[in-house]
Every structure is written in C-alpha cells, then in structure tokens.
Design a protein around this motif. Structure first.
Motif, PDB file in Angstrom:
ATOM      1  N   TRP A 111       0.838  -1.203   0.000  1.00  0.00           N
ATOM      2  CA  TRP A 111       0.000   0.000   0.000  1.00  0.00           C
ATOM      3  C   TRP A 111       0.869   1.247   0.000  1.00  0.00           C
ATOM      4  N   ARG A 155       0.865   3.857  -3.154  1.00  0.00           N
ATOM      5  CA  ARG A 155       0.398   5.211  -2.835  1.00  0.00           C
ATOM      6  C   ARG A 155       1.497   6.236  -3.116  1.00  0.00           C
ATOM      7  N   ASP A 194       1.708   6.803  -6.864  1.00  0.00           N
ATOM      8  CA  ASP A 194       0.504   7.555  -7.225  1.00  0.00           C
ATOM      9  C   ASP A 194       0.682   9.031  -6.867  1.00  0.00           C
ATOM     10  N   TRP A 228      -5.915   7.286  -6.308  1.00  0.00           N
ATOM     11  CA  TRP A 228      -6.513   6.910  -5.020  1.00  0.00           C
ATOM     12  C   TRP A 228      -7.787   7.704  -4.763  1.00  0.00           C
ATOM     13  N   GLY A 280     -10.583   7.466  -7.857  1.00  0.00           N
ATOM     14  CA  GLY A 280     -11.310   6.198  -7.883  1.00  0.00           C
ATOM     15  C   GLY A 280     -12.073   5.903  -6.599  1.00  0.00           C
ATOM     16  N   TRP A 285     -10.788   5.041  -3.862  1.00  0.00           N
ATOM     17  CA  TRP A 285     -10.169   3.870  -3.229  1.00  0.00           C
ATOM     18  C   TRP A 285     -10.068   4.033  -1.717  1.00  0.00           C
ATOM     19  N   TYR A 290      -6.588  -1.227  -8.078  1.00  0.00           N
ATOM     20  CA  TYR A 290      -5.974   0.075  -7.799  1.00  0.00           C
ATOM     21  C   TYR A 290      -4.539   0.104  -8.326  1.00  0.00           C
TER      22      TYR A 290
END
Length: 173
Positions: A46, A50, A53, A67, A70, A72, A106
């Motif tokens: 994660w 992240r 992203d 993130w 979407g 998420w 994701y």
C-alpha cells in the motif's frame, strides 16, 4: 537507450514484479508479520503504490491521485491522503487491505496512469525541477528515479523477503 526509455522500461519491470509478488498470496499471507516489530506485505505494498501515485499524479501532474479519483480510500476505509510516511509502527501494522483483488485493480490503475503520463515525455522533461515535500526542490529525474524506482525496488525486496520467511517461492526480477 535514452534516460526516459530506461525509466519507462524499469517501471514496467518493477510493476510486473509487484503484480507477481502478490498474485499467489492470500489475505492472511499479505497481512502476516515476521515478529512484533515487523511490517506486513499489506502495508509495504500500500505504501509504495500510494507513493508512486502521489509522485506521478499529485507532485508531477498537480492533479488528484488515482486513489482519490477512484474513491479507493472509501472502498478500503483508509485515509484519503496518507501514504504511510510518518505513521507509527502500530498504525502501519494495523493497516488492512480488505480485498486483494480490489487492491490489484488500484495497482493496475496506478501503473497505467504512470505509463500514460510518461509516454510522451523526453529526457529534457526529466531535467525540469519539481518540489517534493518535505524533501524540497529537485530534478524530476530524481523524483522519479529515487522515489519511484529506488524506493519501489527496495520495498519489493522487503516483500520478497517476507515471502521467503513464509516459506513461499522466490520471484525473478
């Protein structure tokens, strides 16, 4: 090979290795910790996705992250903006990915966003500067090279190590 071609190729290789690293894992294996001070694959995974992203979308494009776009954060019941940096050990250990398949969606969206963004960039783009908080101003080459590639491959090594501690097969990079 140009520098941007090397970066694109290396990111594709790394993304594939992340995909392979979790393909055969159960949620139990993703959340397993080696000891009381260890982090699970779930947190490491994660945190890295992240980070990429944030670097590609928020820092370089000044646009909302995959993130947030979407939803998420809502799907997983996780923080809207956190990426793990500065979390306490207990917070990091308690992070849960409720659906591996959902998280893989994701991941794929982030990988695609990165590839699409870099598709038309050239080496001159990499020499421009950007500001990455809290690190400060740096060439875009450093932002991508250090925070995406070096950081990403380092965390991939942690995931491979945790797989090995669980008695699982290694991965080829």
């Amino acid at each position: 090979m140009s520098t941007i071609d090397f970066i694109r190729s290396s990111l594709r290789q790394m993304h594939g290795a992340y995909n392979d690293a979790i393909a055969d894992l159960s949620l139990e294996q993703i959340h397993w910790r080696a000891n009381d001070n260890g982090l699970p694959i779930a947190f490491i995974l994660w945190h890295y996705v992240r980070t990429e992203d944030n670097v590609i979308r928020f820092v370089l494009q000044r646009s909302p992250t995959v993130w947030l776009e979407g939803g998420w954060d809502q799907r997983f019941g996780l923080d809207r903006i956190a990426q793990g940096t500065g979390m306490s050990l207990q917070e990091a250990q308690s992070l849960r990915i409720s659906s591996k398949e959902g998280f893989q969606e994701y991941m794929q969206a982030v990988w695609q966003a990165t590839q699409e963004f870099l598709a038309d960039k050239d080496d001159a783009y990499l020499q421009q500067t950007t500001t990455v908080k809290p690190l400060g101003e740096m060439p875009i080459l450093n932002a991508i090279g250090n925070m995406c590639l070096t950081h990403g491959f380092t965390h991939l090594g942690e995931i491979q190590h945790l797989r090995g501690l669980q008695g699982l097969r290694g991965m080829a990079i």
